[in-house]
Design an enzyme around this catalytic site. Sequence first.
Site, PDB file in Angstrom:
ATOM      1  N   GLU A 187     -36.595 -35.227  19.314  1.00 55.34           N
ATOM      2  CA  GLU A 187     -35.979 -34.051  19.940  1.00 55.34           C
ATOM      3  C   GLU A 187     -36.512 -32.749  19.354  1.00 55.34           C
ATOM      4  OE1 GLU A 187     -34.651 -35.604  22.094  1.00 55.34           O
ATOM      5  OE2 GLU A 187     -33.432 -37.245  21.374  1.00 55.34           O
ATOM      6  N   ARG A 233     -44.862 -25.749  20.931  1.00 57.91           N
ATOM      7  CA  ARG A 233     -45.115 -26.029  22.355  1.00 57.91           C
ATOM      8  C   ARG A 233     -45.094 -24.722  23.130  1.00 57.91           C
ATOM      9  NH1 ARG A 233     -41.407 -29.395  26.605  1.00 57.91           N
ATOM     10  NH2 ARG A 233     -39.811 -28.005  25.790  1.00 57.91           N
ATOM     11  N   GLY A 250     -41.983 -31.632  41.978  1.00 58.13           N
ATOM     12  CA  GLY A 250     -41.065 -31.387  43.088  1.00 58.13           C
ATOM     13  C   GLY A 250     -41.740 -30.996  44.386  1.00 58.13           C
ATOM     14  N   ASP A 322     -43.317 -35.822  27.888  1.00 58.22           N
ATOM     15  CA  ASP A 322     -43.085 -37.254  27.732  1.00 58.22           C
ATOM     16  C   ASP A 322     -44.160 -38.010  28.510  1.00 58.22           C
ATOM     17  OD1 ASP A 322     -40.807 -36.845  26.241  1.00 58.22           O
ATOM     18  OD2 ASP A 322     -39.451 -37.015  27.952  1.00 58.22           O
ATOM     19  N   TRP A 374     -35.730 -29.003  20.848  1.00 58.95           N
ATOM     20  CA  TRP A 374     -36.258 -28.653  22.159  1.00 58.95           C
ATOM     21  C   TRP A 374     -35.167 -28.611  23.221  1.00 58.95           C
ATOM     22  CZ3 TRP A 374     -35.323 -31.746  26.275  1.00 58.95           C
ATOM     23  CH2 TRP A 374     -35.050 -33.091  26.039  1.00 58.95           C
ATOM     24  N   ASP A 430     -30.589 -40.817  21.280  1.00 57.98           N
ATOM     25  CA  ASP A 430     -30.496 -41.035  22.727  1.00 57.98           C
ATOM     26  C   ASP A 430     -29.056 -41.094  23.204  1.00 57.98           C
ATOM     27  OD1 ASP A 430     -33.377 -41.490  23.448  1.00 57.98           O
ATOM     28  OD2 ASP A 430     -33.129 -43.028  21.914  1.00 57.98           O
TER      29      ASP A 430
END
Length: 492
Positions: A187, A233, A250, A322, A374, A430
């Site tokens: 994370e 990032r 999308g 990811d 994040w 998680d």
Amino acid sequence: MTEEGTFCLVVHSHLPWLAHHGSWPVGEEWLHQAWAHSYLPVVELLERYAAQGKRDVLTLGVTPVLAAQLDDPYCLRAFHDWLGNWQLRADFAATRWTDPLLKDLAASEHRASAKALNTFETQWRHGFSPVLRRLVDGGVIELLGGPATHPFQPLLDDRIRRFALNTGLADTEHRIGTRPQGIWAPECGYSPGMERDYAAAGVQRFLVDGPALHGDTAAAHTVGDSDVVCFGRDLEVTYRVWSPKAGYPGDPAYRDFHTYDHPSGLKPSRVTGKHVPPEQKRPYEPELAAVAVQRHAADFVDTVVRRLRSLPKPGLVVAAYDTELFGHWWHEGPAWLDAVLTALPEAGVRVTTLRGALEAGHLGGPVDLPASSWGSGKDWRVWDGEQVADMVADNAKLQRALLETLRPTDVRDPAADQMVREALLALSSDWAFMVTKDSAADYARHRASVHAGRFSHLADLIRIGATEKALDVAGELRKHDGLFGTLDARGC
């Protein structure tokens, strides 16, 4: 130095421990889909680059919990069955779909499943580690590791945090042959001082989210008074692809992840529109999707070049995603990835790894990082917010009980090993994430409770000296969660 600057792509492979834990949407089906649609094609892409002589293509993070599943004999057998079932489902779809576009899609699914079966049977039957090791040894990728079971490290007791980190790194070394020098912290969770644990464990570099550096992501930075380096990032670039509100996947032409043909289990539709109900979505057309891939690859390359030109020379851009985005969540992701990694060098951008960026001189001055992640708000609210306050309290209690139960010994104790394994699984980040985001929250609470209960049972047996019973219980649990054979409780 190339004309425009340097680009690093970091992809992070992680799924929670799912073996022996049910079916879609959060059990083994999830693992198998990601394996078939992301890990197989991304590795195929990297192996093709290796054959072309390319090196330092990207930085790949593989969490120890995922590596364990992709090497596990039970998971390998189950995935082989799943691939065969995928082919049967494609054949079934061909008999019931009448639309010509869907007929073509069923044929395409048959070919894809046959290819995946052949790849798995000829290259993956001994697990992921031999496949991954070739890419690491050949210098095609830089491998990032991480702590065992993907915990949110800032909420761990210092002693448990160090143990989880060293266990995870040792597990990767056991599987790949080399100990990772970098990690994608779970994370991107950070609390001040954690760099000292990293330095002690041999970790030289790690990833944080851009806001932790106040957006100053154009270079890596040493953290505090340590030699450990953090990379940020770049959200401006990263969010072109995947953001909380928008992104390329999308586009109306892309295959819709959420719309199923339930009799076959296949996904026959394109996105069509954001507010179009599933029954009104148009059939998937690969030709339209291919055009969108090229358009979005060109847009991304332009975005990277503009960003680099806006930075002081020499500039660095780090985009991180990811791995499951490429193929699992976004069907066309691997094709987009291939197009981008091909076009960036043609646009004058150096493509390399985090390690390569340091070798190229992208190192700025030291920084003091704030507590960060994040997640939403870029703080810790996802993992210690009001919705999961009870889980945070339970986890703190579990950690105290673990440290009180462990006793110094020179003799390895399988019951203690299993007790620690269950504790680490209960502490996985998680579960809190899924509760806070209301994504299979009941399942997440159940999983956390199951592992905490197993831990408590073993801890009680160990405390009262019921050695034989503890060993019997640990042996039975080990059959169901064969995770981290290298885990040695004596190190905690």
